[in-house]
Design a protein around this motif. Structure first.
Motif, PDB file in Angstrom:
ATOM      1  N   ILE A 120      31.924 -80.505 -64.238  1.00  0.00           N
ATOM      2  CA  ILE A 120      30.593 -80.783 -63.690  1.00  0.00           C
ATOM      3  C   ILE A 120      29.586 -81.024 -64.808  1.00  0.00           C
ATOM      4  CG2 ILE A 120      28.695 -79.768 -62.379  1.00  0.00           C
ATOM      5  CD1 ILE A 120      30.765 -78.359 -60.654  1.00  0.00           C
ATOM      6  N   GLU A 121      29.686 -80.260 -65.885  1.00  0.00           N
ATOM      7  CA  GLU A 121      28.749 -80.428 -66.993  1.00  0.00           C
ATOM      8  C   GLU A 121      28.914 -81.785 -67.683  1.00  0.00           C
ATOM      9  OE1 GLU A 121      29.480 -77.143 -69.519  1.00  0.00           O
ATOM     10  OE2 GLU A 121      28.465 -75.666 -68.233  1.00  0.00           O
ATOM     11  N   ASN A 122      30.123 -82.364 -67.636  1.00  0.00           N
ATOM     12  CA  ASN A 122      30.382 -83.637 -68.302  1.00  0.00           C
ATOM     13  C   ASN A 122      30.084 -84.847 -67.430  1.00  0.00           C
ATOM     14  OD1 ASN A 122      31.247 -82.349 -70.643  1.00  0.00           O
ATOM     15  ND2 ASN A 122      33.375 -82.234 -69.921  1.00  0.00           N
ATOM     16  N   LEU A 123      29.710 -84.633 -66.163  1.00  0.00           N
ATOM     17  CA  LEU A 123      29.382 -85.739 -65.288  1.00  0.00           C
ATOM     18  C   LEU A 123      28.042 -86.346 -65.674  1.00  0.00           C
ATOM     19  CD1 LEU A 123      30.423 -84.336 -61.775  1.00  0.00           C
ATOM     20  CD2 LEU A 123      31.684 -85.927 -63.210  1.00  0.00           C
ATOM     21  N   THR A 124      28.000 -87.671 -65.746  1.00  0.00           N
ATOM     22  CA  THR A 124      26.763 -88.372 -66.056  1.00  0.00           C
ATOM     23  C   THR A 124      26.631 -89.596 -65.166  1.00  0.00           C
ATOM     24  OG1 THR A 124      27.774 -89.772 -67.756  1.00  0.00           O
ATOM     25  CG2 THR A 124      26.890 -87.634 -68.471  1.00  0.00           C
ATOM     26  N   ALA A 125      25.427 -90.138 -65.139  1.00  0.00           N
ATOM     27  CA  ALA A 125      25.161 -91.340 -64.348  1.00  0.00           C
ATOM     28  C   ALA A 125      25.089 -92.576 -65.218  1.00  0.00           C
ATOM     29  CB  ALA A 125      23.855 -91.171 -63.571  1.00  0.00           C
ATOM     30  N   THR A 126      25.684 -92.518 -66.385  1.00  0.00           N
ATOM     31  CA  THR A 126      25.623 -93.631 -67.332  1.00  0.00           C
ATOM     32  C   THR A 126      26.951 -94.379 -67.352  1.00  0.00           C
ATOM     33  OG1 THR A 126      26.354 -92.226 -69.157  1.00  0.00           O
ATOM     34  CG2 THR A 126      23.977 -92.371 -68.748  1.00  0.00           C
ATOM     35  N   ALA A 128      28.687 -94.901 -69.926  1.00  0.00           N
ATOM     36  CA  ALA A 128      29.600 -94.329 -70.922  1.00  0.00           C
ATOM     37  C   ALA A 128      30.747 -93.575 -70.271  1.00  0.00           C
ATOM     38  CB  ALA A 128      28.831 -93.430 -71.886  1.00  0.00           C
ATOM     39  N   THR A 129      30.479 -92.909 -69.158  1.00  0.00           N
ATOM     40  CA  THR A 129      31.520 -92.163 -68.435  1.00  0.00           C
ATOM     41  C   THR A 129      31.917 -92.870 -67.147  1.00  0.00           C
ATOM     42  OG1 THR A 129      29.827 -90.846 -67.305  1.00  0.00           O
ATOM     43  CG2 THR A 129      30.744 -89.954 -69.362  1.00  0.00           C
ATOM     44  N   ASN A 130      31.631 -94.191 -67.078  1.00  0.00           N
ATOM     45  CA  ASN A 130      31.979 -94.991 -65.903  1.00  0.00           C
ATOM     46  C   ASN A 130      31.306 -94.441 -64.636  1.00  0.00           C
ATOM     47  OD1 ASN A 130      33.126 -97.090 -64.511  1.00  0.00           O
ATOM     48  ND2 ASN A 130      35.146 -96.142 -64.318  1.00  0.00           N
ATOM     49  N   TYR A 131      30.063 -93.995 -64.797  1.00  0.00           N
ATOM     50  CA  TYR A 131      29.258 -93.490 -63.679  1.00  0.00           C
ATOM     51  C   TYR A 131      30.010 -92.395 -62.914  1.00  0.00           C
ATOM     52  CZ  TYR A 131      27.068 -97.957 -64.802  1.00  0.00           C
ATOM     53  OH  TYR A 131      26.492 -99.009 -65.451  1.00  0.00           O
ATOM     54  N   SER A 132      30.506 -91.421 -63.665  1.00  0.00           N
ATOM     55  CA  SER A 132      31.322 -90.368 -63.054  1.00  0.00           C
ATOM     56  C   SER A 132      30.536 -89.506 -62.077  1.00  0.00           C
ATOM     57  CB  SER A 132      31.924 -89.489 -64.157  1.00  0.00           C
ATOM     58  OG  SER A 132      30.899 -88.933 -64.965  1.00  0.00           O
ATOM     59  N   LEU A 133      29.229 -89.356 -62.285  1.00  0.00           N
ATOM     60  CA  LEU A 133      28.433 -88.526 -61.386  1.00  0.00           C
ATOM     61  C   LEU A 133      28.373 -89.119 -59.995  1.00  0.00           C
ATOM     62  CD1 LEU A 133      26.559 -86.132 -60.880  1.00  0.00           C
ATOM     63  CD2 LEU A 133      24.652 -87.533 -61.682  1.00  0.00           C
ATOM     64  N   TRP A 134      28.126 -90.437 -59.906  1.00  0.00           N
ATOM     65  CA  TRP A 134      28.035 -91.070 -58.593  1.00  0.00           C
ATOM     66  C   TRP A 134      29.393 -91.094 -57.905  1.00  0.00           C
ATOM     67  CZ3 TRP A 134      23.380 -90.297 -58.340  1.00  0.00           C
ATOM     68  CH2 TRP A 134      22.461 -90.697 -59.305  1.00  0.00           C
ATOM     69  N   LYS A 135      30.456 -91.264 -58.674  1.00  0.00           N
ATOM     70  CA  LYS A 135      31.789 -91.270 -58.062  1.00  0.00           C
ATOM     71  C   LYS A 135      32.169 -89.897 -57.517  1.00  0.00           C
ATOM     72  CE  LYS A 135      33.741 -95.116 -60.688  1.00  0.00           C
ATOM     73  NZ  LYS A 135      34.845 -95.575 -61.561  1.00  0.00           N
ATOM     74  N   ALA A 136      31.669 -88.852 -58.171  1.00  0.00           N
ATOM     75  CA  ALA A 136      31.965 -87.502 -57.686  1.00  0.00           C
ATOM     76  C   ALA A 136      31.127 -87.143 -56.472  1.00  0.00           C
ATOM     77  CB  ALA A 136      31.724 -86.492 -58.799  1.00  0.00           C
ATOM     78  N   CYS A 137      29.961 -87.770 -56.324  1.00  0.00           N
ATOM     79  CA  CYS A 137      29.048 -87.423 -55.229  1.00  0.00           C
ATOM     80  C   CYS A 137      29.191 -88.321 -54.006  1.00  0.00           C
ATOM     81  CB  CYS A 137      27.598 -87.481 -55.709  1.00  0.00           C
ATOM     82  SG  CYS A 137      27.212 -86.288 -57.016  1.00  0.00           S
ATOM     83  N   LYS A 138      29.833 -89.460 -54.157  1.00  0.00           N
ATOM     84  CA  LYS A 138      29.846 -90.417 -53.052  1.00  0.00           C
ATOM     85  C   LYS A 138      30.626 -89.907 -51.845  1.00  0.00           C
ATOM     86  CE  LYS A 138      33.884 -93.086 -54.534  1.00  0.00           C
ATOM     87  NZ  LYS A 138      34.360 -94.429 -54.943  1.00  0.00           N
ATOM     88  N   ASN A 139      31.520 -88.931 -52.044  1.00  0.00           N
ATOM     89  CA  ASN A 139      32.307 -88.418 -50.925  1.00  0.00           C
ATOM     90  C   ASN A 139      31.630 -87.266 -50.198  1.00  0.00           C
ATOM     91  OD1 ASN A 139      34.449 -90.203 -51.431  1.00  0.00           O
ATOM     92  ND2 ASN A 139      35.336 -88.837 -52.946  1.00  0.00           N
TER      93      ASN A 139
END
Length: 283
Positions: A120-126, A128-139
């Protein structure tokens, strides 16, 4: 989707060369069995050439969790105590095994919590991490649709995947049947009429290679292939010998009056109708 790799990665030049080497247009097509055998040869040849000319897919990295040395040591201890208890069947050995199992569960739960916190701490909306935050929240807001059980024909409910598949298979086997005769017609009369000279209707024209090529180009793009996994792009890349073989096969089908058994096989995918559930819910 096909089991082959992406089409743009194919070596189509090698594919055409392999098809030219493997297919032999000099084949006898006089009986129903000849048509079935030729159809199988054509289908398997095209499939094998596609697989041989496809690049090897790289395996995805394993998703197994890597635990700490403390957790792995506790797993070894638990397995050792379990072997001891299976040998002795003593009450004290059973208690030691249960204690080790409880301690292992606590360690694994703590390790999973730490791993989740780090993720969770490594999730970002940039980017650089392939928008991992939005991919984790979309479900999070995606509704969960419950698939209800099916009512069997003989009574009861089909709840497991195997039971549902068998119920669907039985239903489809009873639905897809030849139509019943409306009237009693003597087929011998039909055969005698068809065998007469001076037929009013002209015979069907033979298929030409040019017609095969034109029909392949008219096929819709991005359509899922059939059971044989041969789609439009593969047919477009067939060499001249493959088109000629296919032309001879189509003409033999019309001449013999037999459709190949291999081309009668289909893969039916049952899709759950969620809209019906919505209507029932809101009504």
């Amino acid at each position: 989707m096909t089991s082959y790799s992406t089409h743009w990665d194919h070596d189509w030049t090698s594919f055409r060369e392999l098809v030219n080497c493997k297919l032999d247009p000099k084949v006898s097509l006089k009986t129903e069995n000849d048509v079935d055998v030729a159809t199988k040869i054509f289908t398997t040849t095209v499939q094998e050439c596609c697989w041989l000319c496809s690049p090897e897919t790289t395996e995805r990295p394993s998703q197994c969790k890597v635990y700490s040395e403390e957790v792995r040591a506790k797993i070894k201890e638990k397995r050792r105590l379990r072997r001891v208890w299976h040998t002795s069947r003593h009450t004290s050995d059973k208690k030691a095994l249960n204690k080790a199992s409880r301690e292992l569960k606590v360690l694994i739960a703590e390790a999973n919590d730490v791993s989740l916190q780090t993720h969770i701490e490594n999730l970002t909306a940039t980017k650089a991490t392939n928008y991992s935050l939005w991919k984790a929240c979309k479900n999070f807001n995606r509704p969960l649709h419950h698939k209800p059980p099916l009512r069997k024909q003989g009574g009861g409910w089909a709840r497991t995947a195997q039971s549902k598949a068998e119920t669907f298979a039985k239903h489809l086997s009873e639905v897809f049947k030849p139509n019943k005769r409306v009237s009693d017609v003597d087929e011998s009369d039909i055969d005698s009429i068809l065998s007469q000279d001076f037929q009013l209707d002209r015979h069907l024209k033979l298929v030409t290679p040019g017609e095969i090529v034109r029909q392949i180009k008219c096929l819709a793009n991005n359509k899922a292939p059939g059971y044989d996994l041969i789609d439009k792009r593969i047919l477009e890349e067939l060499p001249r010998k493959g088109i000629v073989y296919l032309t001879m096969l189509f003409n033999a089908i019309m001449r013999v009056g037999h459709f190949p058994e291999l081309w009668k096989v289909s893969l039916v995918t049952m899709i759950h109708k969620l809209i019906i559930n919505y209507y029932i819910y809101y009504l």
